[in-house]
Design a protein around this motif. Structure first.
Motif, mmCIF file in Angstrom:
data_model
loop_
_atom_site.group_PDB
_atom_site.id
_atom_site.type_symbol
_atom_site.label_atom_id
_atom_site.label_comp_id
_atom_site.label_asym_id
_atom_site.label_seq_id
_atom_site.Cartn_x
_atom_site.Cartn_y
_atom_site.Cartn_z
ATOM 1 N N LEU A 38 47.739 42.331 30.596
ATOM 2 C CA LEU A 38 47.811 43.582 29.823
ATOM 3 C C LEU A 38 47.484 44.787 30.709
ATOM 4 N N THR B 122 50.220 45.403 33.196
ATOM 5 C CA THR B 122 51.393 46.028 32.561
ATOM 6 C C THR B 122 51.184 47.526 32.391
ATOM 7 N N VAL B 123 49.975 47.889 31.941
ATOM 8 C CA VAL B 123 49.678 49.318 31.736
ATOM 9 C C VAL B 123 49.770 50.070 33.065
ATOM 10 N N LEU B 124 49.204 49.455 34.119
ATOM 11 C CA LEU B 124 49.226 50.114 35.434
ATOM 12 C C LEU B 124 50.647 50.188 36.006
ATOM 13 N N ILE C 96 53.449 50.715 34.334
ATOM 14 C CA ILE C 96 54.369 51.622 33.611
ATOM 15 C C ILE C 96 54.776 52.846 34.454
ATOM 16 N N ILE D 110 58.749 51.799 31.577
ATOM 17 C CA ILE D 110 58.323 51.055 30.399
ATOM 18 C C ILE D 110 59.218 49.833 30.146
ATOM 19 N N ALA E 203 57.566 46.287 29.945
ATOM 20 C CA ALA E 203 57.571 45.630 28.632
ATOM 21 C C ALA E 203 58.322 44.308 28.692
ATOM 22 N N PHE F 118 56.091 41.668 30.474
ATOM 23 C CA PHE F 118 54.952 41.271 29.640
ATOM 24 C C PHE F 118 55.412 40.422 28.453
ATOM 25 N N THR F 119 56.451 40.897 27.768
ATOM 26 C CA THR F 119 56.911 40.197 26.563
ATOM 27 C C THR F 119 57.418 38.798 26.913
ATOM 28 N N MET G 156 54.508 36.514 27.997
ATOM 29 C CA MET G 156 53.674 36.062 26.871
ATOM 30 C C MET G 156 54.429 35.048 26.020
ATOM 31 N N LEU G 157 55.707 35.299 25.807
ATOM 32 C CA LEU G 157 56.485 34.387 24.952
ATOM 33 C C LEU G 157 56.659 33.023 25.619
ATOM 34 N N VAL H 265 64.663 37.465 23.281
ATOM 35 C CA VAL H 265 63.771 38.399 22.568
ATOM 36 C C VAL H 265 63.395 39.559 23.491
ATOM 37 N N PHE I 46 64.285 43.417 22.788
ATOM 38 C CA PHE I 46 63.182 44.365 22.602
ATOM 39 C C PHE I 46 63.311 45.553 23.557
ATOM 40 N N ILE J 81 63.734 49.484 22.712
ATOM 41 C CA ILE J 81 62.841 50.534 23.236
ATOM 42 C C ILE J 81 63.670 51.657 23.852
ATOM 43 N N PRO K 280 57.852 57.222 31.330
ATOM 44 C CA PRO K 280 58.633 56.781 32.499
ATOM 45 C C PRO K 280 59.610 55.663 32.130
ATOM 46 N N ASP L 206 52.675 34.403 17.725
ATOM 47 C CA ASP L 206 52.950 34.292 19.165
ATOM 48 C C ASP L 206 54.142 35.158 19.563
ATOM 49 N N PRO M 163 53.104 40.050 21.055
ATOM 50 C CA PRO M 163 53.445 40.737 22.309
ATOM 51 C C PRO M 163 54.279 41.997 22.065
ATOM 52 N N MET N 106 53.080 45.852 22.910
ATOM 53 C CA MET N 106 53.851 46.777 23.752
ATOM 54 C C MET N 106 54.125 48.093 23.007
ATOM 55 N N VAL O 1 51.045 50.243 23.252
ATOM 56 C CA VAL O 1 50.945 50.861 24.586
ATOM 57 C C VAL O 1 51.936 52.025 24.689
ATOM 58 N N LEU O 2 53.157 51.770 24.257
ATOM 59 C CA LEU O 2 54.207 52.793 24.321
ATOM 60 C C LEU O 2 53.818 54.025 23.496
ATOM 61 N N PHE P 74 50.853 55.978 25.100
ATOM 62 C CA PHE P 74 51.284 56.655 26.329
ATOM 63 C C PHE P 74 52.122 57.889 25.988
ATOM 64 N N ASN Q 259 52.014 61.634 27.420
ATOM 65 C CA ASN Q 259 52.566 61.133 28.672
ATOM 66 C C ASN Q 259 51.454 60.857 29.675
ATOM 67 N N ILE R 7 48.427 57.989 31.044
ATOM 68 C CA ILE R 7 47.875 56.630 31.051
ATOM 69 C C ILE R 7 46.437 56.646 30.526
ATOM 70 N N VAL S 24 46.128 55.480 27.091
ATOM 71 C CA VAL S 24 46.246 54.024 26.924
ATOM 72 C C VAL S 24 44.884 53.370 27.148
ATOM 73 N N TRP S 25 44.137 53.882 28.153
ATOM 74 C CA TRP S 25 42.782 53.337 28.374
ATOM 75 C C TRP S 25 41.898 53.635 27.162
#
Lengths: 154, 503
Positions: free
Chosen positions: A88, A91-93, A95, A100, A104, A107-108, A111-112, A126, A130, A134, A147, B389, B393, B397, B400-401, B404, B408, B410, B413-414
């Motif tokens: 997680l 993923t944030v770092l 972006i 994105i 995304a 990560f998706t 995880m899946l 999926v 997704f 987005i 971004p 499951d 996810p 996401m 997070v989106l 953010f 704009n 980060i 997000v923290w």
């Protein structure tokens, strides 16, 4: 036994830390104060005193009514929690660097594949669906300023 | 005449036309999926609505909320799992009906009860909010201060966490609301040099973190759950509600709607408590009361009418006075502010066209709930069984989106991730997150009015009691606290007496 007093103790300590450490260190002195008005630190100080009083009241109540003892939020499995947390944060770092859509997608799908019973093909389907959603819905139609992978790469 | 042409142009906007049914449909699906709550879904989607115009954005949120109130009943009736906490009462009689092969009747009873309850709730909003706003125009800083104290105390007193933990949540929220630049002096408070905090802790990431993240984080922090399909024991839902049964449940629906409207308009009570009060009343007075617990249509109707009856009435204090009545209200208050609209008496003076357009969309969305329920339930029931499951996810996401996207940054997000950890802490310590959020939202308003009273009265503390309206609010606050403290004592004494009488 001690666990019963934990919530009251945490609230009490939080109030004391706010009053004695955070307010003196975190609120800048304006250098003057208008008469008959609240200084910048007055309102937070009153609230911190209320938190301390409530923490004390909680200690008394938790002593008299043990049914309000804290409860564990849920079982903890470090083998699942640690990789998830790393994924997680990564993923944030990622972006701002790769956009994105790519973040995304990774990560998706990750995880899946690792956590669900979908399998590779299902996870990829999926993930692609997704990411397309987005891009079309949020970036192109709604114009959200985030971004975007195509903008970064091309 | 000019005002109505403005209303018409607002309503004919393609975004409004598209998002009205979309919101209701999304809400019905989300509400029907066990594990996805309405507050979670609104908090995930709210940041995206901020990029829309005010009316379409709010219409989408209202649609999700309304559709979700009905959607919760689908899984409660068919799967014996309440999609929302407020649907727990619907489950008590809805699922036994489904097991008897009367799922279609139960779903119809829930649908009509939802529709009628929602309509009555919107009509109550239209009739009462304007009048309350007129009264609100006479409020000065003293009355506003007393009203905020009253609202925060009521929300704390009624919260499931109990009075003390509710008050702790509210006070911590008030403290968190002071982060940023001071209103009067412009001094930095708890920013520790970070320009990201000059405007305070961003509302949306905090909201998303507190209400959407904890469930997801706890799911991944714990051992894996094996997904079991809930839809194996699906029952026949083709049998419809007869006219004679509709006539039988109609008085219960009307009574439940009234209970929902009245309790929903009081800050802090909300849908869940209203459904239990309505269910208890129907159990006492409904024609089929002997069947309660074993499959009574009136049980479903009572719970669902009260549930939907709170839908629009919770907006009465929000729109008229700017005081959120529940978590969704607090979220909407943030959305209103973000769009440059301040709920309260002045909204009715300066933005009457917007208010009329909002009322009309609320009425239309009630009808859309009916259409979605009549023709969409059979499809919705097929997609409610998505495993977490796969769902989580994607939701993660989106959080997070959304966080953010607001600025704009980060940093937000923290903030969201930290708020998620704080939310888990609140759950462990049983501190009310709802009271925290409402305290956070009302903090600047409370401090500002306190400041104004002190300056106007030159520091005289008696000025806080210099109004009959304020004294009324303080008295109501004291009564609410005393009732919360002494009611359990009286009830346990009554139970002890009854127990000794039986022996």
């Amino acid at each position: 036994m001690i666990q019963r007093f934990l919530p009251g103790l945490i609230v009490l300590v939080t109030g004391v830390v706010i009053l004695t450490v955070l307010i003196p260190m975190g609120i800048a002195d304006p250098g003057f104060k208008q008469p008959n008005s609240l200084a910048p630190d007055d309102f937070p100080r009153y609230m911190a005193c209320v938190v301390i009083a409530l923490g004390g009241a909680m200690l008394v109540m938790d002593w008299r009514q043990p049914e309000y003892a804290p409860r564990a939020p849920g079982p903890f499995d470090v083998r699942r929690a640690f990789p998830f947390a790393v994924a997680l944060v990564g993923t944030v770092l990622a972006i701002p660097l790769i956009g994105i859509e790519a973040s995304a997608f990774m990560f998706t799908v990750g995880m899946l594949v690792l956590v669900s019973d979908l399998g590779w093909r299902g996870a990829l389907a999926v993930g692609v669906g997704f990411v397309v959603l987005i891009h079309v819905l949020f970036i192109r139609m709604a114009g959200i300023p985030i971004p975007s992978t195509p903008d970064i790469l091309f | 005449m000019d005002i109505w042409s403005n209303v018409a142009s607002m309503l004919l906007d393609w975004q409004v036309i598209a998002f009205l049914p979309l919101g209701v449909l999304m809400g019905a699906i989300i509400g029907a999926i066990p594990g996805l709550t309405i507050t979670m879904s609104i908090s995930v989607l709210l940041p995206f609505t901020l990029f829309l115009d005010p009316l379409p954005g709010l219409v989408l949120i209202f649609g999700i909320s309304k559709g979700g109130l009905y959607g919760g009943s689908i899984s409660a009736i068919l799967l014996n799992v309440p999609g929302t906490p407020a649907a727990a009462c619907t489950m008590l009689d809805g699922h036994p009906l489904a097991r008897k092969g009367r799922a279609g009747e139960a779903l119809d009873a829930a649908l009509w009860a939802s529709f009628i309850g929602d309509m009555i709730s919107v009509l109550a909003l239209i009739l009462l909010a304007g009048a309350l706003a007129q009264l609100g125009l006479q409020f000065g800083p003293v009355e506003l201060f007393a009203l905020i104290v009253f609202s925060l105390t009521i929300i704390a007193a009624i919260s499931n966490a109990g009075l003390l933990r509710g008050m702790v949540g509210g006070t911590l929220g008030l403290l968190a609301g002071t982060v940023g630049l001071d209103l009067a002096y412009g001094s930095e408070r708890f920013t520790f040099g970070s320009p990201n905090l000059y405007d305070g802790i961003a509302f949306m990431p905090l909201l998303v973190g507190l209400f959407a993240l904890p469930d997801i984080l706890l799911y991944y922090f714990g051992p894996r759950e094996i997904h079991r399909s809930e839809t194996d024991n699906q029952t026949d839902a083709s049998r419809r509600l007869s006219l004679s049964n509709f006539r039988m449940i109609l008085p219960t629906i009307l009574k439940g709607s009234g209970i929902g409207v009245i309790l929903g308009a009081i800050p802090g009570i909300g849908a869940t408590a209203s459904t239990f009060v309505s269910y208890a009343e129907a159990k006492r007075s409904a024609p089929d009361r002997a069947e309660f617990g074993e499959g009574a249509l009136s049980g479903v109707a009572a719970a669902e009418s009260a549930n939907s009856g709170t839908g629009a009435s919770t907006l009465i204090p929000l729109l008229a006075l700017g005081i959120p009545g529940d978590i969704v209200g607090a979220m909407l208050l943030g959305a209103f502010y973000f769009h440059g609209l301040a709920p309260g008496p002045l909204l009715f003076t300066n933005n009457m066209d917007f208010i009329y357009a909002l009322y009309i969309t609320l009425l239309i969305s009630s009808c859309i709930v009916l259409v979605v329920g009549m023709y969409g339930t059979q499809y919705i029931r097929r997609i409610v069984d998505i495993p977490r499951d796969i769902l989580f996810p994607i939701v993660l996401m989106l959080t997070v989106l959304g966080s953010f996207a607001i600025s704009n940054s980060i940093f937000d997000v923290w903030i969201m991730l930290i708020a998620g950890i704080v939310g888990i802490g609140f759950r462990a310590l049983r501190i009310s997150e709802a009271a925290f959020l409402i305290g956070f939202v009302l903090s600047p308003l409370l401090e500002n009015n306190m400041q104004r009273v002190l300056i106007i009265s030159r520091g005289d503390m008696w000025a806080f009691f210099d109004s009959w309206m304020a004294i009324f609010f303080y008295a109501a606050t004291a009564i609410a606290i005393l009732m919360r403290i002494f009611m359990p004592v009286f009830e346990s004494r009554k139970a002890r007496l009854a127990h000794s009488g039986v022996r």
